[in-house]
Design an enzyme around this catalytic site. Structure first.
Site, short mmCIF file in Angstrom:
data_model
loop_
_atom_site.label_atom_id
_atom_site.label_comp_id
_atom_site.label_asym_id
_atom_site.label_seq_id
_atom_site.Cartn_x
_atom_site.Cartn_y
_atom_site.Cartn_z
N CYS A 178 -0.67 6.69 8.78
CA CYS A 178 -1.08 5.40 8.23
C CYS A 178 -2.19 5.65 7.22
O CYS A 178 -2.15 6.64 6.50
CB CYS A 178 -1.52 4.46 9.35
SG CYS A 178 -2.89 5.09 10.36
N ARG A 238 0.84 -1.20 0.00
CA ARG A 238 0.00 0.00 0.00
C ARG A 238 0.87 1.26 0.00
O ARG A 238 0.54 2.25 -0.64
CB ARG A 238 -0.95 0.00 1.20
CG ARG A 238 -2.07 -1.03 1.10
CD ARG A 238 -3.02 -0.90 2.27
NE ARG A 238 -3.75 0.33 2.23
CZ ARG A 238 -4.26 0.96 3.30
NH1 ARG A 238 -4.07 0.44 4.52
NH2 ARG A 238 -4.92 2.09 3.17
#
Length: 283
Positions: free
Chosen positions: A242, A183
């Site tokens: 995040c 990711r």
């Protein structure tokens, strides 16, 4: 200050009647109802359920990320509803090796609560030890807001998107992304509409803080591993980020365990950053 509590010690404290508040933060990023349903199926005795999406986050508007922080006023009201006061001894757990519990840990710490510990390994370690569970839904204690802690005007160590944008040119801080490596590279992005990362960010997947049993690695091991990622960058120059401000807290917590203190959080994280096409991205 202790940051973790083991299942055996928590069980001993429950059996001895020691005064503390216990909170269950189980959740699921894909199914918001899963945490509460799991709680009703069974939980540690006396635990009160805390909803990650409603108690630890506020309303989304499409620009403020997937788990926008509540205002300080909202959070203090929630703390009061949970019976939390400035003197509370607090233990938090979840079903994902503290992935969600760390969000509550950080929000409490950022508003003046210091006596907060996480159950190492979460609910799984409790079950594995064979300790008692219950299905009774424990009600909130609803203390008065005036007995709550802090008069803080803002969350301590929380940064805005504008701070991150300014840092692109000043380079005073280093952004540490807690998402998985794929990711981070902009691959296999299923949670946010845009893949990639904040320019200049570095990566440490939060699950690397855990051993094979889902418990936190030792302080020495964590210190060594973070040193390999951060190099000579001091901990007070690290900004955690995040996908939505949840697992960023996991890296912060692990650094605290390792003695690497005074880092910061960008709560909006990637889901807020990528919502504005004017903000640059890297892949």
């Amino acid at each position: 200050m202790m940051l973790l509590i083991e299942a055996a010690e928590l069980n001993s404290d429950l059996e001895s009647g020691k005064a503390f508040l216990l909170f269950d933060c189980r959740s699921d990023l894909v199914n918001p109802k899963a945490g509460y349903e799991s709680y009703l199926d069974g939980h540690i005795p006396s635990a009160i359920f805390v909803d990650v999406d409603h108690d630890l986050a506020s309303e989304k508007n499409g620009q403020n990320g997937r788990h926008p922080l509540p205002t300080i006023e909202q959070w203090l009201k929630t703390c009061a509803s949970l019976g939390i006061t400035k003197d509370s001894n607090i233990v938090i757990y979840d079903n994902q090796s503290c992935m969600y519990a760390v969000r509550m840990w950080w929000m409490l710490r950022a508003t003046g609560h210091n006596n907060v510990r996480l159950l190492n390994g979460g609910y799984a370690t409790w079950l594995a030890a064979g300790f008692a569970t219950e299905k009774t839904e424990n009600q909130r204690l609803n203390t008065s807001a005036s007995s709550n802690t802090s008069q803080a005007a803002a969350y301590k160590d929380a940064l805005l998107a504008s701070d991150i944008l300014n840092n692109l040119s000043s380079k005073k801080f280093v952004v540490l992304d807690a998402r998985s490596a794929d990711r981070f590279r902009g691959e296999n992005e299923t949670l946010d509409p845009v893949g990639g990362h904040i320019p200049g960010a570095i990566n440490r997947f939060f699950k690397n803080n855990l051993d094979a049993n889902g418990q936190f690695k030792s302080a020495d091991v964590l210190a060594k591993e973070f040193k390999e990622v951060l190099g000579n960058t001091p901990s007070e120059s690290i900004i955690h980020q995040c996908g939505s401000g949840i697992t960023a807290c996991h890296n912060m917590f692990a650094m605290e365990l390792a003695g690497l203190k005074s880092s910061m959080i960008y709560p909006g994280s990637w889901s807020e950053w990528c919502a504005d096409p004017a903000r640059p991205i890297e892949k």
